[in-house]
Each structure stands twice: as structure tokens, then as C-alpha cells.
Design a protein around this motif. Structure first.
Motif, PDB file in Angstrom:
ATOM      1  N   VAL A 142       0.835  -1.197   0.000  1.00 52.00           N
ATOM      2  CA  VAL A 142       0.000   0.000   0.000  1.00 52.00           C
ATOM      3  C   VAL A 142       0.875   1.255   0.000  1.00 52.00           C
ATOM      4  CG1 VAL A 142      -1.768   1.286   1.267  1.00 52.00           C
ATOM      5  CG2 VAL A 142      -1.873  -1.220   1.157  1.00 52.00           C
ATOM      6  N   GLU A 143       1.888   1.235   0.821  1.00 48.06           N
ATOM      7  CA  GLU A 143       2.790   2.390   0.888  1.00 48.06           C
ATOM      8  C   GLU A 143       3.494   2.616  -0.443  1.00 48.06           C
ATOM      9  OE1 GLU A 143       5.370   1.575   4.134  1.00 48.06           O
ATOM     10  OE2 GLU A 143       3.782   1.681   5.641  1.00 48.06           O
ATOM     11  N   ALA A 144       3.891   1.531  -1.104  1.00 49.41           N
ATOM     12  CA  ALA A 144       4.548   1.654  -2.402  1.00 49.41           C
ATOM     13  C   ALA A 144       3.595   2.242  -3.438  1.00 49.41           C
ATOM     14  CB  ALA A 144       5.045   0.287  -2.862  1.00 49.41           C
ATOM     15  N   ALA A 145       2.335   1.816  -3.385  1.00 50.97           N
ATOM     16  CA  ALA A 145       1.345   2.343  -4.325  1.00 50.97           C
ATOM     17  C   ALA A 145       1.127   3.831  -4.104  1.00 50.97           C
ATOM     18  CB  ALA A 145       0.037   1.585  -4.168  1.00 50.97           C
ATOM     19  N   ARG A 146       1.063   4.234  -2.858  1.00 50.54           N
ATOM     20  CA  ARG A 146       0.884   5.659  -2.564  1.00 50.54           C
ATOM     21  C   ARG A 146       2.107   6.458  -2.992  1.00 50.54           C
ATOM     22  NH1 ARG A 146      -1.791   4.925   3.481  1.00 50.54           N
ATOM     23  NH2 ARG A 146      -3.924   4.467   2.760  1.00 50.54           N
ATOM     24  N   ALA A 147       3.287   5.855  -2.838  1.00 48.94           N
ATOM     25  CA  ALA A 147       4.514   6.531  -3.258  1.00 48.94           C
ATOM     26  C   ALA A 147       4.531   6.747  -4.770  1.00 48.94           C
ATOM     27  CB  ALA A 147       5.730   5.728  -2.821  1.00 48.94           C
ATOM     28  N   LEU A 148       3.836   5.867  -5.496  1.00 42.55           N
ATOM     29  CA  LEU A 148       3.755   6.004  -6.953  1.00 42.55           C
ATOM     30  C   LEU A 148       2.679   7.010  -7.379  1.00 42.55           C
ATOM     31  CD1 LEU A 148       4.096   2.260  -8.001  1.00 42.55           C
ATOM     32  CD2 LEU A 148       5.803   4.060  -8.299  1.00 42.55           C
ATOM     33  N   GLY A 149       1.993   7.578  -6.395  1.00 44.11           N
ATOM     34  CA  GLY A 149       0.997   8.596  -6.705  1.00 44.11           C
ATOM     35  C   GLY A 149      -0.422   8.090  -6.828  1.00 44.11           C
ATOM     36  N   MET A 150      -0.674   6.847  -6.460  1.00 37.95           N
ATOM     37  CA  MET A 150      -2.040   6.312  -6.530  1.00 37.95           C
ATOM     38  C   MET A 150      -2.901   6.910  -5.432  1.00 37.95           C
ATOM     39  SD  MET A 150      -1.732   2.253  -7.391  1.00 37.95           S
ATOM     40  CE  MET A 150      -0.987   1.643  -8.896  1.00 37.95           C
ATOM     41  N   GLY A 151      -4.154   7.223  -5.768  1.00 33.98           N
ATOM     42  CA  GLY A 151      -5.108   7.679  -4.778  1.00 33.98           C
ATOM     43  C   GLY A 151      -5.739   6.516  -4.051  1.00 33.98           C
ATOM     44  N   PHE A 152      -6.606   6.820  -3.070  1.00 36.99           N
ATOM     45  CA  PHE A 152      -7.230   5.782  -2.264  1.00 36.99           C
ATOM     46  C   PHE A 152      -8.026   4.805  -3.125  1.00 36.99           C
ATOM     47  CE2 PHE A 152     -10.967   4.252   0.072  1.00 36.99           C
ATOM     48  CZ  PHE A 152     -10.346   3.563   1.101  1.00 36.99           C
ATOM     49  N   SER A 153      -8.830   5.329  -4.039  1.00 42.56           N
ATOM     50  CA  SER A 153      -9.670   4.459  -4.866  1.00 42.56           C
ATOM     51  C   SER A 153      -8.827   3.546  -5.750  1.00 42.56           C
ATOM     52  CB  SER A 153     -10.620   5.293  -5.727  1.00 42.56           C
ATOM     53  OG  SER A 153      -9.890   6.123  -6.614  1.00 42.56           O
ATOM     54  N   GLN A 154      -7.733   4.054  -6.274  1.00 51.67           N
ATOM     55  CA  GLN A 154      -6.856   3.224  -7.110  1.00 51.67           C
ATOM     56  C   GLN A 154      -6.189   2.133  -6.288  1.00 51.67           C
ATOM     57  OE1 GLN A 154      -4.491   6.520  -8.814  1.00 51.67           O
ATOM     58  NE2 GLN A 154      -5.041   5.693 -10.829  1.00 51.67           N
ATOM     59  N   VAL A 155      -5.745   2.478  -5.094  1.00 57.78           N
ATOM     60  CA  VAL A 155      -5.105   1.493  -4.219  1.00 57.78           C
ATOM     61  C   VAL A 155      -6.096   0.375  -3.874  1.00 57.78           C
ATOM     62  CG1 VAL A 155      -4.069   1.101  -1.950  1.00 57.78           C
ATOM     63  CG2 VAL A 155      -3.459   3.134  -3.257  1.00 57.78           C
ATOM     64  N   MET A 156      -7.322   0.775  -3.563  1.00 60.76           N
ATOM     65  CA  MET A 156      -8.346  -0.214  -3.229  1.00 60.76           C
ATOM     66  C   MET A 156      -8.651  -1.112  -4.425  1.00 60.76           C
ATOM     67  SD  MET A 156      -9.278   0.067  -0.056  1.00 60.76           S
ATOM     68  CE  MET A 156      -7.554   0.421   0.293  1.00 60.76           C
ATOM     69  N   ARG A 157      -8.848  -0.487  -5.585  1.00 55.92           N
ATOM     70  CA  ARG A 157      -9.294  -1.215  -6.776  1.00 55.92           C
ATOM     71  C   ARG A 157      -8.218  -2.120  -7.363  1.00 55.92           C
ATOM     72  NH1 ARG A 157     -10.511   2.867  -9.292  1.00 55.92           N
ATOM     73  NH2 ARG A 157      -8.891   2.992 -10.876  1.00 55.92           N
ATOM     74  N   LYS A 158      -6.968  -1.670  -7.321  1.00 60.22           N
ATOM     75  CA  LYS A 158      -5.906  -2.399  -8.018  1.00 60.22           C
ATOM     76  C   LYS A 158      -5.046  -3.273  -7.110  1.00 60.22           C
ATOM     77  CE  LYS A 158      -5.509   1.000 -11.753  1.00 60.22           C
ATOM     78  NZ  LYS A 158      -4.598   1.897 -12.520  1.00 60.22           N
ATOM     79  N   ILE A 159      -5.045  -2.973  -5.820  1.00 67.27           N
ATOM     80  CA  ILE A 159      -4.125  -3.700  -4.940  1.00 67.27           C
ATOM     81  C   ILE A 159      -4.842  -4.392  -3.784  1.00 67.27           C
ATOM     82  CG2 ILE A 159      -2.180  -3.447  -3.348  1.00 67.27           C
ATOM     83  CD1 ILE A 159      -1.175  -1.192  -5.143  1.00 67.27           C
ATOM     84  N   VAL A 160      -5.573  -3.626  -2.994  1.00 61.33           N
ATOM     85  CA  VAL A 160      -6.103  -4.166  -1.741  1.00 61.33           C
ATOM     86  C   VAL A 160      -7.256  -5.133  -1.962  1.00 61.33           C
ATOM     87  CG1 VAL A 160      -7.196  -3.590   0.453  1.00 61.33           C
ATOM     88  CG2 VAL A 160      -5.341  -2.164  -0.431  1.00 61.33           C
ATOM     89  N   VAL A 161      -8.309  -4.693  -2.656  1.00 60.50           N
ATOM     90  CA  VAL A 161      -9.501  -5.532  -2.818  1.00 60.50           C
ATOM     91  C   VAL A 161      -9.213  -6.835  -3.560  1.00 60.50           C
ATOM     92  CG1 VAL A 161     -11.795  -5.671  -3.860  1.00 60.50           C
ATOM     93  CG2 VAL A 161     -11.134  -3.636  -2.579  1.00 60.50           C
TER      94      VAL A 161
END
Length: 214
Positions: free
Chosen positions: A115-134
Motif C-alpha cells: 500500500v505504501e509503495a502504491a501511494r509513493a507512486l501517486g495512486m489515490g485511495f480508490s486506485q489502491v483499493m481497486r488495483k491492490i487491496v480488494v
């Protein structure tokens, strides 16, 4: 099974209704459960609070009470729906809370570093949820979700209490004619067991296919 074969048309129609309720409720419960899970871990306090209240309400109120409330109270409020539709909506909302709890446990298996890596790449909350977490959370809880869906299938039997002619209701009607409760309900029990075993087997196969190797 002779008690059922004598009334094959009624059983076939009732089984179709049971499967229809189960499938539609499953779709609704999965969608609601995922959305509620995302809301519970969102950075917006209002969403987190609303999702928490939703889960607690449906986890702690009996399904039968919810069904009776919907069937008798909603028409008084001006919202009239077919009985089958009402059952699908209530069952989807009810089981959605259990799906949300299962998915939330899957969210805890996602490595914080991802999650931290995704945020470091500039992903927003919805992108992190949709592409990584969920996606990872769902893959981690296939078997628990399978158990929830089996419970949902069994809970379709409560539709008989509000007048929907599904499998249990059909069994009641057949028993009223034949007066053979052991044969009728044992046969219907076998049908429910076969459907539950089928769901369990499917969940096991899906789990093996999508398992995350850590």
C-alpha cells in the motif's frame, strides 16, 4: 425421494425460485460487502461510521425479523415490491454484512508495504483499493466467502415464512398432501445438502486457483 418425484413440477419450480433468490442475493451481498469494506477503511470518518453501523445492525438483528419488517412495514411506507424481490433485497443486505467482515479480514493480509509503495507512486485511495487491496483481499478469503454463501443458500428457506414458494415452502405443501414429514423433509434436506456440497467444492477449487503464494 419418491415423495418429491410425485410432485416433480412443483419441486422444479420451487428449486428454480430458490436458486434465483440465492444467485441474485449472492451478487448483491458481494457488491455490498466489498463497498462496505472499502468504506470501513476509508479516510472519511462519516463513511467509516456508517459502514460500522450497517455491519453491526445486520449482524445483530435476526434475518427473520428483517424479512417480516420488510414485508409488512415497507408497503405501509409506500414501497411495494414483489415478495421474491423483497426477499432478495433483504437477504443481500443481511449477508452483505457477513461478506464485509470476511473481506475485511482479507484486507488485513495485504502487506502494508504494498500500500505504501502504491501511494509513493501517486495512486489515490480508490486506485489502491481497486488495483491492490480488494483483489488480494478477495483471493485470501475465498473459503470464508464460500461459507457465507452456503449460509445464504440455507437462509433462502426463510422466504417460506413470508409466502414465497421456494423449496422449503414446496416441501410444506407436499407434506400437507402426503402427510409424510420424514420422507418429504429428508428428501428436501438431501437437495439442500447437494447444493451446499457443490458450493463448498467450487469454493475449494477457486481457492486453489487464486491462492496467493507468500
Amino acid at each position: 425421494m419418491d415423495a418429491l418425484t410425485q410432485h416433480g413440477d412443483l419441486i422444479a419450480e420451487a428449486l428454480g425460485t430458490t436458486l434465483l433468490i440465492a444467485v441474485l442475493s449472492t451478487v448483491g451481498a458481494l457488491v455490498i460487502g466489498v463497498l462496505v469494506t472499502v468504506a470501513r477503511i476509508s479516510p472519511v470518518p462519516v463513511l467509516r461510521g456508517a459502514a460500522f453501523c450497517y455491519v453491526q445492525y445486520f449482524l445483530n438483528v435476526p434475518l427473520l425479523a428483517l424479512l417480516l419488517l420488510a414485508v409488512f412495514a415497507l408497503p405501509d411506507a409506500g414501497l411495494v415490491m414483489p415478495l421474491t424481490t423483497t426477499v432478495v433485497v433483504v437477504l443481500g443486505l443481511y449477508e452483505g454484512a457477513y461478506v464485509a467482515e470476511a473481506v475485511r479480514s482479507g484486507v488485513n493480509t495485504v502487506a502494508p508495504g504494498e500500500v505504501e509503495a502504491a501511494r509513493a507512486l501517486g495512486m489515490g485511495f480508490s486506485q489502491v483499493m481497486r488495483k491492490i487491496v480488494v483483489p488480494q483481499a478477495l483471493r485470501a478469503v475465498v473459503q470464508p466467502l464460500g461459507n457465507v454463501l452456503i449460509a445464504l443458500l440455507m437462509n433462502t428457506a426463510l422466504a417460506a415464512t413470508v409466502g414465497v414458494v421456494e423449496l422449503t415452502s414446496a416441501a410444506n405443501r407436499i407434506n400437507n398432501v402426503l402427510a409424510q414429514p420424514i420422507a418429504v423433509y429428508a428428501s428436501v434436506g438431501v437437495v439442500y445438502m447437494a447444493m451446499a456440497l457443490g458450493l463448498g467444492l467450487m469454493a475449494s477449487r477457486v481457492e486453489k486457483r487464486v491462492a496467493i503464494l507468500r
